[in-house]
Write a protein that holds these residues in place. Structure first.
Motif, mmCIF file in Angstrom:
data_model
loop_
_atom_site.group_PDB
_atom_site.id
_atom_site.type_symbol
_atom_site.label_atom_id
_atom_site.label_comp_id
_atom_site.label_asym_id
_atom_site.label_seq_id
_atom_site.Cartn_x
_atom_site.Cartn_y
_atom_site.Cartn_z
ATOM 1 N N LEU A 249 4.677 14.854 10.422
ATOM 2 C CA LEU A 249 5.443 13.631 10.160
ATOM 3 C C LEU A 249 4.619 12.395 10.505
ATOM 4 C CD1 LEU A 249 9.044 13.831 11.707
ATOM 5 C CD2 LEU A 249 8.482 13.173 9.382
ATOM 6 N N GLU A 250 4.011 12.445 11.698
ATOM 7 C CA GLU A 250 3.271 11.294 12.186
ATOM 8 C C GLU A 250 2.109 10.954 11.248
ATOM 9 O OE1 GLU A 250 2.543 11.445 16.420
ATOM 10 O OE2 GLU A 250 0.768 10.195 16.114
ATOM 11 N N ARG A 251 1.400 12.003 10.810
ATOM 12 C CA ARG A 251 0.261 11.768 9.912
ATOM 13 C C ARG A 251 0.735 11.205 8.574
ATOM 14 N NH1 ARG A 251 -1.702 16.625 12.102
ATOM 15 N NH2 ARG A 251 -0.673 17.855 10.493
ATOM 16 N N ALA A 252 1.821 11.749 8.056
ATOM 17 C CA ALA A 252 2.266 11.363 6.710
ATOM 18 C C ALA A 252 2.727 9.912 6.663
ATOM 19 C CB ALA A 252 3.388 12.291 6.250
ATOM 20 N N PHE A 253 3.396 9.464 7.713
ATOM 21 C CA PHE A 253 4.034 8.146 7.626
ATOM 22 C C PHE A 253 3.330 7.068 8.447
ATOM 23 C CE2 PHE A 253 7.185 11.296 6.381
ATOM 24 C CZ PHE A 253 7.485 10.812 5.115
ATOM 25 N N MET A 254 2.036 7.287 8.711
ATOM 26 C CA MET A 254 1.241 6.250 9.377
ATOM 27 C C MET A 254 1.329 4.939 8.588
ATOM 28 S SD MET A 254 -2.283 7.837 10.663
ATOM 29 C CE MET A 254 -3.070 7.291 9.153
ATOM 30 N N LEU A 255 1.339 3.827 9.302
ATOM 31 C CA LEU A 255 1.507 2.545 8.613
ATOM 32 C C LEU A 255 0.198 2.078 7.976
ATOM 33 C CD1 LEU A 255 3.767 0.685 11.197
ATOM 34 C CD2 LEU A 255 4.452 1.978 9.163
ATOM 35 N N ARG A 256 0.284 1.558 6.762
ATOM 36 C CA ARG A 256 -0.922 1.074 6.079
ATOM 37 C C ARG A 256 -1.294 -0.335 6.576
ATOM 38 N NH1 ARG A 256 -1.250 0.886 0.572
ATOM 39 N NH2 ARG A 256 -0.083 2.798 0.295
ATOM 40 N N ASP A 257 -2.586 -0.635 6.524
ATOM 41 C CA ASP A 257 -3.072 -1.921 7.036
ATOM 42 C C ASP A 257 -2.508 -3.113 6.275
ATOM 43 O OD1 ASP A 257 -4.561 -0.760 9.004
ATOM 44 O OD2 ASP A 257 -6.351 -0.550 7.739
ATOM 45 N N GLU A 258 -2.145 -2.913 5.021
ATOM 46 C CA GLU A 258 -1.620 -4.043 4.225
ATOM 47 C C GLU A 258 -0.337 -4.616 4.814
ATOM 48 O OE1 GLU A 258 -2.700 -1.186 2.933
ATOM 49 O OE2 GLU A 258 -3.442 -1.418 0.879
ATOM 50 N N LEU A 259 0.308 -3.872 5.746
ATOM 51 C CA LEU A 259 1.565 -4.382 6.304
ATOM 52 C C LEU A 259 1.311 -5.435 7.383
ATOM 53 C CD1 LEU A 259 3.387 -0.953 6.609
ATOM 54 C CD2 LEU A 259 3.832 -2.736 4.919
ATOM 55 N N ARG A 260 0.076 -5.485 7.900
ATOM 56 C CA ARG A 260 -0.216 -6.415 8.995
ATOM 57 C C ARG A 260 -0.174 -7.875 8.561
ATOM 58 N NH1 ARG A 260 -3.373 -2.498 12.702
ATOM 59 N NH2 ARG A 260 -2.816 -1.263 11.542
ATOM 60 N N PRO A 261 -0.792 -8.240 7.449
ATOM 61 C CA PRO A 261 -0.805 -9.673 7.105
ATOM 62 C C PRO A 261 0.457 -10.175 6.406
ATOM 63 C CG PRO A 261 -2.262 -8.439 5.641
ATOM 64 C CD PRO A 261 -1.628 -7.453 6.550
ATOM 65 N N LEU A 262 1.547 -9.434 6.415
ATOM 66 C CA LEU A 262 2.744 -9.882 5.685
ATOM 67 C C LEU A 262 3.359 -11.127 6.308
ATOM 68 C CD1 LEU A 262 4.603 -6.568 4.854
ATOM 69 C CD2 LEU A 262 3.065 -7.922 3.412
ATOM 70 N N ALA A 263 3.395 -11.169 7.644
ATOM 71 C CA ALA A 263 4.014 -12.315 8.319
ATOM 72 C C ALA A 263 3.131 -13.546 8.122
ATOM 73 C CB ALA A 263 4.168 -12.012 9.805
ATOM 74 N N SER A 264 3.756 -14.693 7.824
ATOM 75 C CA SER A 264 2.995 -15.942 7.752
ATOM 76 C C SER A 264 3.159 -16.657 9.095
ATOM 77 C CB SER A 264 3.536 -16.827 6.624
ATOM 78 O OG SER A 264 4.770 -17.373 7.032
ATOM 79 N N ALA A 265 2.454 -17.750 9.285
ATOM 80 C CA ALA A 265 2.541 -18.480 10.560
ATOM 81 C C ALA A 265 3.992 -18.822 10.889
ATOM 82 C CB ALA A 265 1.692 -19.744 10.481
ATOM 83 N N GLU A 266 4.797 -19.050 9.853
ATOM 84 C CA GLU A 266 6.182 -19.489 10.054
ATOM 85 C C GLU A 266 7.170 -18.335 10.226
ATOM 86 O OE1 GLU A 266 7.547 -22.659 10.367
ATOM 87 O OE2 GLU A 266 5.406 -22.879 10.829
ATOM 88 N N THR A 267 6.713 -17.097 10.041
ATOM 89 C CA THR A 267 7.641 -15.961 10.125
ATOM 90 C C THR A 267 8.009 -15.680 11.580
ATOM 91 O OG1 THR A 267 6.549 -15.000 8.211
ATOM 92 C CG2 THR A 267 7.974 -13.533 9.477
ATOM 93 N N ILE A 268 9.304 -15.552 11.833
ATOM 94 C CA ILE A 268 9.757 -15.229 13.182
ATOM 95 C C ILE A 268 9.449 -13.770 13.491
ATOM 96 C CG2 ILE A 268 11.895 -14.777 14.490
ATOM 97 C CD1 ILE A 268 12.833 -17.517 13.440
ATOM 98 N N VAL A 269 8.866 -13.519 14.653
ATOM 99 C CA VAL A 269 8.581 -12.150 15.077
ATOM 100 C C VAL A 269 9.608 -11.710 16.121
ATOM 101 C CG1 VAL A 269 6.893 -10.611 16.168
ATOM 102 C CG2 VAL A 269 6.115 -12.375 14.574
ATOM 103 N N CYS A 270 9.833 -12.547 17.126
ATOM 104 C CA CYS A 270 10.841 -12.249 18.160
ATOM 105 C C CYS A 270 12.149 -12.928 17.745
ATOM 106 C CB CYS A 270 10.385 -12.775 19.518
ATOM 107 S SG CYS A 270 11.677 -12.769 20.769
ATOM 108 N N ARG A 271 13.121 -12.128 17.333
ATOM 109 C CA ARG A 271 14.363 -12.676 16.787
ATOM 110 C C ARG A 271 15.272 -13.224 17.870
ATOM 111 N NH1 ARG A 271 15.686 -9.444 11.549
ATOM 112 N NH2 ARG A 271 17.774 -10.239 11.936
ATOM 113 N N CYS A 272 15.134 -12.757 19.108
ATOM 114 C CA CYS A 272 15.992 -13.270 20.179
ATOM 115 C C CYS A 272 15.598 -14.696 20.549
ATOM 116 C CB CYS A 272 15.883 -12.398 21.415
ATOM 117 S SG CYS A 272 16.524 -10.729 21.216
ATOM 118 N N GLU A 273 14.277 -14.944 20.634
ATOM 119 C CA GLU A 273 13.799 -16.247 21.103
ATOM 120 C C GLU A 273 13.194 -17.075 19.970
ATOM 121 O OE1 GLU A 273 14.222 -17.461 24.119
ATOM 122 O OE2 GLU A 273 15.120 -15.674 25.000
ATOM 123 N N ASP A 274 13.276 -16.594 18.735
ATOM 124 C CA ASP A 274 12.713 -17.284 17.567
ATOM 125 C C ASP A 274 11.242 -17.669 17.762
ATOM 126 O OD1 ASP A 274 15.063 -16.947 16.293
ATOM 127 O OD2 ASP A 274 15.602 -19.070 16.145
#
Ligand SMILES: Cc1cc2nc3c(=O)[nH]c(=O)nc-3n(C[C@H](O)[C@H](O)[C@H](O)COP(=O)(O)OP(=O)(O)OC[C@H]3O[C@@H](n4cnc5c(N)ncnc54)[C@H](O)[C@@H]3O)c2cc1C
Ligand code: FES
Lengths: 422, 82
Positions: free
Chosen positions: A332-357
């Protein structure tokens, strides 16, 4: 406030499949058993909303076994601290309760991993298991357009479930490429039960567009999600929807184990073959020891239950199943490893911590999780980093710090009561 | 069959049962914004299982209740976005 005290020979935290199996086996061995869960009823994630009359055979069997066992069900009750070894504190609707134990079995399960992308904080963008949980607890999804995105077998299970409830499931976007999924499928082929489950799922998902090597890059909408932008290595396009259900496989709930001093390895609780953690008398079973699915959770629960109750020979009967399911867990772990293309999705303005914005742009300037906490309050809100922690680890490689009490926010008067009891 | 009754979501009556969570009742009422974030963004539920705290609403006057973890009860008064 009611500040009641209870004591058990074996106390189980978490009433999902692992905890239910552990409690049933320990009770069978004749010791005093208590099982705590923060949901109103036992079942955990996969059996949420199921009853003893369920047509899901495993669920009905185990829920019946638990009900007819002598284990005492303590729910809803949420464990938040351990003031001293052998004594946990938990909140319930009556206030704080103290739970004494001789042996403890942690079966706290897993949650979904969420990754930030523009628009992921819009209402109606939910976890895949999250949307399923809400439908299981009474929301009507009939006729709603749903797009599922992210990673892991849960996307398929949720797709089938939502469709059975009348949802118009448009697309399932799995980030893992076909090449890895095919290898995973071959690994499944050696397991009769998993392959028949997979074939049933395929039937229930017929005519839904399943895309591998496809991921979400943004969600758009005014006040709530209205469309989703998806991408493959070849193209990018937009699809309309009422809900985006999006989760990137699972991460273990190890906060309680970590609070109690159990050693983690690679993010999971390390145990011996009897499921005992590095702390003597504290066992751990199910997803916190490795994401491995229902059968592994049950096998580990059985082992932990018998072992904690002192019946090591009976525990050993499940070693074969435990080993075989662990191999599945690694596949399972090998099959669903995350691809690197997912890292740059967030822009400078994208909230990462939703509790503290806290936005991605601010986090990028930090050097560690600790610096991020101090400078930006990332991970300092009520979820205590449960949502942003795994995302930050993927984005920046920073490991979250060990858990501190209380592991769930507690009303001041409850904390005061704990302090008085000390 | 679970017992049927009604709860109120922002003053409007919604049919509910004791098997339903307050979150399900809120979404059935057509409300999608549950709370405002610290910078004023509209937020809805995320995890459905009690860990993200995005579904916090006011129930019977008590603030910050995780609506995904609380079952509906007769005469329950639920307020969102407060
Ligand atoms: C949201 C979600 C949905 C899922 N849906 C499916 C599905 O449809 N099909 C499928 O095959 N697999 C599904 N899975 C995967 C499934 O959960 C696992 O395969 C496995 O069944 C987990 O069993 P478990 O007993 O280890 O954990 P869980 O079932 O997660 O049980 C852990 C329990 O512990 C409780 N708990 C945790 N901490 C505390 C605390 N401090 N105090 C009190 N209680 C606590 C939790 O609320 C939970 O009820 C889902 C996972 C998630 C996260
Ligand atoms: S939806 Fe995440 S805590 Fe309720």
């Amino acid at each position: 406030m009611n500040n009641s005290r209870r004591s058990f020979d074996v106390l189980v935290v978490g009433a999902g499949p692992a905890g239910i199996a552990a409690a049933c086996c320990a009770a069978q061995a004749g010791v005093r058993v208590g099982i705590v869960d923060n949901n109103a009823r036992p079942g955990g994630q996969i059996w949420r909303g199921e009853t003893q009359d369920s047509n899901v055979a495993d669920a009905a069997d185990w829920l019946r076994k638990l009900a007819s066992s002598r284990a005492e069900i303590l729910a809803p009750m949420e464990v938040f601290a351990q003031p001293e070894a052998g004594r946990l504190t938990a909140t319930s609707s009556d206030g704080v309760c103290e739970l004494g134990y001789k042996k403890l079995i942690l079966c706290t399960g897993a949650r979904e991993r969420f990754l930030p992308f523009p628009g992921w904080t819009l209402p109606n963008v939910m976890g895949a298991g999250g949307l399923q949980a809400v439908v299981k607890s009474g929301m009507d999804i009939a006729g709603k357009k749903v797009i599922l995105a992210g990673s892991g077998p849960l996307l398929l299970a949720v797709g089938a479930h939502l469709r059975a409830h009348g949802a118009d499931v448009r697309t399932i976007a799995e980030q893992a490429p076909w090449s890895r999924l095919i290898r995973f499928g071959m690994a499944l082929a050696s397991r009769g039960r998993k392959i028949s489950q997979a074939l049933q799922l395929k039937k229930r998902l017929s005519r839904i567009a399943f895309r591998a090597g496809c991921w979400v890059v943004a969600a758009e909408g005014d006040g709530k999600v209205e469309s989703v932008t998806l991408r493959t290595v070849h193209k990018t396009w937009r699809e309309p929807c009422d809900y985006l259900a999006c989760g990137f496989h699972l991460v273990p709930n190890t906060e309680l184990a970590s609070l109690l001093g159990c050693e983690l390895r690679g993010g999971f609780v390390r145990t011996d073959e009897f499921q005992q953690s590095s702390v003597s008398g504290i066992y751990c079973a199910g997803e916190p020891t490795g994401i491995g699915g229902l059968e592994l959770s049950i096998a580990e629960g059985q082992i932990a239950g018998f072992a904690a109750a002192g019946q090591r020979e009976r525990a050993q009967e499940y070693f074969g199943e435990q080993k075989s399911q662990r191999r599945f867990s690694m596949a399972l772990e090998r099959a669903f490893m995350l691809r690197d293309e997912l890292r740059p999705l967030a822009s400078a303005e994208t909230i990462v911590c939703r509790c503290e914005d806290v936005k991605f742009g601010r986090l990028r300037e930090q050097s560690s999780w600790r610096a991020a906490k101090l400078q930006t309050r990332c991970g300092m809100g009520p979820c205590q980093g449960r949502i942003c922690g795994p995302a930050v680890e993927f984005l920046f490689g920073w490991k979250a710090e060990s858990a501190r009490p209380p592991i769930f926010p507690v009303a001041v008067e409850s904390l005061a009561a704990t302090a008085c009891a000390e | 069959m679970p017992k049927a009754f009604s709860v109120t979501v922002n003053g409007a009556q919604v049919d509910a049962t004791e098997d339903m969570t307050a979150l399900a009742a809120i979404l059935l009422s057509g409300t999608t914004t549950l709370r405002r974030s610290v910078s004023g963004e509209q937020r809805g539920a995320l995890c459905g299982m009690g860990v993200c705290f995005e579904c916090r609403v006011t129930i019977n006057g008590e603030h910050h209740c995780r609506s995904c973890q609380i079952r509906c009860a007769q005469e329950m008064d639920i307020r969102t976005d407060e």
